[in-house]
Motif scaffolding. Sequence first.
Motif, PDB file in Angstrom:
ATOM      1  N   PHE A 214       2.223  -9.597  29.212  1.00 13.57           N
ATOM      2  CA  PHE A 214       3.364  -8.676  29.278  1.00 13.57           C
ATOM      3  C   PHE A 214       4.409  -8.953  28.201  1.00 13.57           C
ATOM      4  O   PHE A 214       5.164  -8.042  27.826  1.00 13.57           O
ATOM      5  N   ASP A 215       4.446 -10.173  27.686  1.00 12.02           N
ATOM      6  CA  ASP A 215       5.287 -10.438  26.507  1.00 12.02           C
ATOM      7  C   ASP A 215       4.809  -9.598  25.326  1.00 12.02           C
ATOM      8  O   ASP A 215       5.610  -8.992  24.600  1.00 12.02           O
ATOM      9  N   LEU A 216       3.493  -9.572  25.128  1.00 18.82           N
ATOM     10  CA  LEU A 216       2.913  -8.784  24.036  1.00 18.82           C
ATOM     11  C   LEU A 216       3.047  -7.291  24.310  1.00 18.82           C
ATOM     12  O   LEU A 216       3.327  -6.499  23.404  1.00 18.82           O
ATOM     13  N   TYR A 217       2.852  -6.913  25.568  1.00 19.48           N
ATOM     14  CA  TYR A 217       2.897  -5.486  25.918  1.00 19.48           C
ATOM     15  C   TYR A 217       4.305  -4.920  25.747  1.00 19.48           C
ATOM     16  O   TYR A 217       4.476  -3.748  25.397  1.00 19.48           O
ATOM     17  N   GLU A 218       5.305  -5.758  25.961  1.00 22.45           N
ATOM     18  CA  GLU A 218       6.696  -5.322  25.784  1.00 22.45           C
ATOM     19  C   GLU A 218       6.932  -4.815  24.361  1.00 22.45           C
ATOM     20  O   GLU A 218       7.672  -3.842  24.145  1.00 22.45           O
ATOM     21  N   LYS A 219       6.273  -5.443  23.397  1.00 20.76           N
ATOM     22  CA  LYS A 219       6.434  -5.028  21.992  1.00 20.76           C
ATOM     23  C   LYS A 219       5.868  -3.633  21.752  1.00 20.76           C
ATOM     24  O   LYS A 219       6.365  -2.881  20.911  1.00 20.76           O
ATOM     25  N   LEU A 220       4.815  -3.277  22.493  1.00 19.15           N
ATOM     26  CA  LEU A 220       4.256  -1.927  22.374  1.00 19.15           C
ATOM     27  C   LEU A 220       5.212  -0.901  22.981  1.00 19.15           C
ATOM     28  O   LEU A 220       5.424   0.177  22.429  1.00 19.15           O
ATOM     29  N   LEU A 221       5.781  -1.232  24.120  1.00 17.78           N
ATOM     30  CA  LEU A 221       6.692  -0.306  24.810  1.00 17.78           C
ATOM     31  C   LEU A 221       7.977  -0.077  24.019  1.00 17.78           C
ATOM     32  O   LEU A 221       8.624   0.965  24.162  1.00 17.78           O
ATOM     33  N   THR A 222       8.357  -1.049  23.210  1.00 22.39           N
ATOM     34  CA  THR A 222       9.592  -0.937  22.428  1.00 22.39           C
ATOM     35  C   THR A 222       9.313  -0.688  20.949  1.00 22.39           C
ATOM     36  O   THR A 222      10.202  -0.825  20.108  1.00 22.39           O
TER      37      THR A 222
END
Length: 344
Positions: A214-222
């Motif tokens: 989810f740390d990595l996924y946060e970068k996709l969402l933002t």
Amino acid sequence: MSFSFFKPSRPKTPQEVAKAIKDSLMALDTKTVVEVKALEKAMEEVEKNFVTMRCMLSGDGEVEPNVDQVLQLALEISKEGVLSLVIHKLPILGWEARKDLVHCWSILLKQKVDSTYCCVEYIENHLELLDFLVVCYDNKEIALSCGNMLRECIKFPTLAQYILKSASFVLFFKFVELPNFDVASDAFSTFKDLLTKHGTLVSEYLTAHYDEFFDLYEKLLTSSNYVTRRQSLKLLSEFLLEPPNSHIMKRYILEVRYLKIMMTLLKDASKNIQISAFHIFKVFVANPNKPREVKIILAKNHEKLLDLLHNLSGKGAEDEQFEEEKELIIKEIERVSRLPILDR
């Protein structure tokens, strides 16, 4: 009386086809390939053998494939180590050869000899081939072919599980944002399959790698890229709402940092993103066990949130349900805003 001067050539057996493919691919390694003509001839031989393989596996338009021959060819290709060769030679194969290979790949993987998918079993014993296919997204010439082949592999749980647990998986967070739109879109299709095809496997992976993922996924969402934001938000809804991931969802909606991301996406310039964000935001708000930190954020920002929600409308047939859900969320935010929460 026949006037033919030539006898029709005898069709090759599956064993002969597999051996011919192997020999022609290995010929690309010989020293003679430094000569352009020799390389061209070797390539022509590979392409010719791939066409023969394709005809044997799927027929030629007039004659249907022989089921026994198809099975035998899959078995021989596994025994001869042809799968390793075709994958490692992908970067130097021509477009036609790659097209035929991709067509044949899905057929080969589906062949079951006795109780075993022989080609899948071969890959299970040579899992580094999957890493090779993933890394090929960095080569835009062969990326789409490799993507097709990967998605066929992902249909099988053991192969999907390996990719999820491998170091290669995190590369997808880079590949889905590659500057080449076609390659990035294809990488996202593969990424989506990995996270949606096998619910139990994905649940196990997310449980074991929650923070990292989810740390990595946060970068996709933002991301600054609209397509990345929209696709990753939609995918997040899909896999979080899967029953095997209910415990992941419960953990996710306890975290203020992810609530803040959804609140930011509610303000996005794109209506599609706003609506997708709402469908995750509403779970944070509707949670009967909201932690104090989440209540404080909702209370502090209730006026802005209510303005955003009042101006947000659904699409088409979803309008009525959307409005009902929105009203419930508005009421809950109003209720939380009136709570005597200290240190707002």
